[in-house]
Design an enzyme around this catalytic site. Structure first.
Site, PDB file in Angstrom:
ATOM      1  N   HIS A  17       7.869  -3.624   2.249  1.00 60.02           N
ATOM      2  CA  HIS A  17       8.068  -3.600   1.087  1.00 60.02           C
ATOM      3  C   HIS A  17       9.559  -3.145   0.846  1.00 60.02           C
ATOM      4  CE1 HIS A  17       3.568  -2.021   0.729  1.00 60.02           C
ATOM      5  NE2 HIS A  17       3.616  -3.370  -0.045  1.00 60.02           N
ATOM      6  N   LYS A  41      -8.494  -0.116  -5.351  1.00 63.30           N
ATOM      7  CA  LYS A  41      -8.831   0.427  -3.991  1.00 63.30           C
ATOM      8  C   LYS A  41      -8.714   2.212  -4.051  1.00 63.30           C
ATOM      9  CE  LYS A  41      -6.163  -3.148  -2.704  1.00 63.30           C
ATOM     10  NZ  LYS A  41      -4.699  -3.731  -2.477  1.00 63.30           N
ATOM     11  N   ARG A  96       3.470 -12.558   3.266  1.00 64.64           N
ATOM     12  CA  ARG A  96       3.638 -12.393   4.848  1.00 64.64           C
ATOM     13  C   ARG A  96       3.214 -13.570   5.776  1.00 64.64           C
ATOM     14  NH1 ARG A  96       0.213  -6.914   4.315  1.00 64.64           N
ATOM     15  NH2 ARG A  96      -0.730  -8.531   3.053  1.00 64.64           N
ATOM     16  N   SER A 134      -0.569  -2.022   3.830  1.00 70.53           N
ATOM     17  CA  SER A 134      -0.501  -0.563   3.320  1.00 70.53           C
ATOM     18  C   SER A 134      -1.959  -0.351   3.776  1.00 70.53           C
ATOM     19  CB  SER A 134      -0.412  -0.509   1.993  1.00 70.53           C
ATOM     20  OG  SER A 134       0.974  -0.642   1.578  1.00 70.53           O
TER      21      SER A 134
END
Ligand code: PNS
Length: 174
Positions: A17, A41, A96, A134
């Site tokens: 990030h 989440k 990504r 993450s």
């Protein structure tokens, strides 16, 4: 002045990030890192904690002339509303791998439908960070694993300070 909003859960922010923030600051005059307060989440850190730690990480890891053009905010609700609120004409996201593409494409289309004047700009995540996520960092941290090298020191320090360390490996077998 060109302003880009970089939204995310950042739970926690990773070197991947941070690299996007640095590269976005080469393209835009101002980068607003927007931390989604209530993620679907289970968050490791509260929204304002995540924002505090990102400010520290940006100041520690990025050159001062870049860091002073980066602001950190938290938001709830729609990304495009946060972009409008902060005067951003662009939303920045990192890609990504192909697996990110489908959901990012859908989000970009939705956002453009909601706010045609706001465009999404993608940066390809640097190869050395392409494996980072993450969620995995969170899992490693939850089990007391070493996440230095994956996240800025400010994050690793915070995770270490708050970790509920339980090194037990379960009952011995055999
Ligand atoms: O880092 P993440 O968790 O992949 O970021 C996802 C995020 C925060 C960019 C996305 O969930 C989002 O934009 N949430 C805000 C609500 C919203 O605007 N939803 C519509 C976008 S399709």
């Amino acid at each position: 002045m060109s302003v880009a909003l970089y939204p995310g859960s950042f739970d926690p922010i990773t070197f991947g990030h941070l690299d996007i923030v640095r590269r976005a600051a080469r393209v835009f005059d101002r980068v607003v890192v927007a931390v989604l307060q209530n993620t679907a989440k289970t968050p490791l850190m509260a929204g304002d904690d995540r924002a505090d730690v990102i400010r520290l990480a940006v100041d520690q890891e990025l050159p001062p002339d870049v860091a002073r053009r980066v602001s950190i905010v938290w938001f709830d609700g729609l990304t495009v509303e946060a972009a409008r609120h902060h005067g951003a004409d662009f939303v920045v996201r990192g890609l990504r791998a192909v697996s990110d593409f489908e959901s990012e494409l859908q989000m970009a289309h939705f956002n453009r439908k909601l706010a045609p004047a706001i465009d999404t700009v993608f940066f390809m995540t640097a190869l050395e960070y392409a494996y980072l996520s993450s969620s995995l960092v969170k899992e490693i941290a939850r089990f007391g694993g070493d996440v230095r090298g994956m996240v800025p020191a400010a994050v690793a320090d915070r995770l270490e300070a708050t970790a509920d360390r339980d090194w037990s490996t379960g009952p011995a077998v055999g």
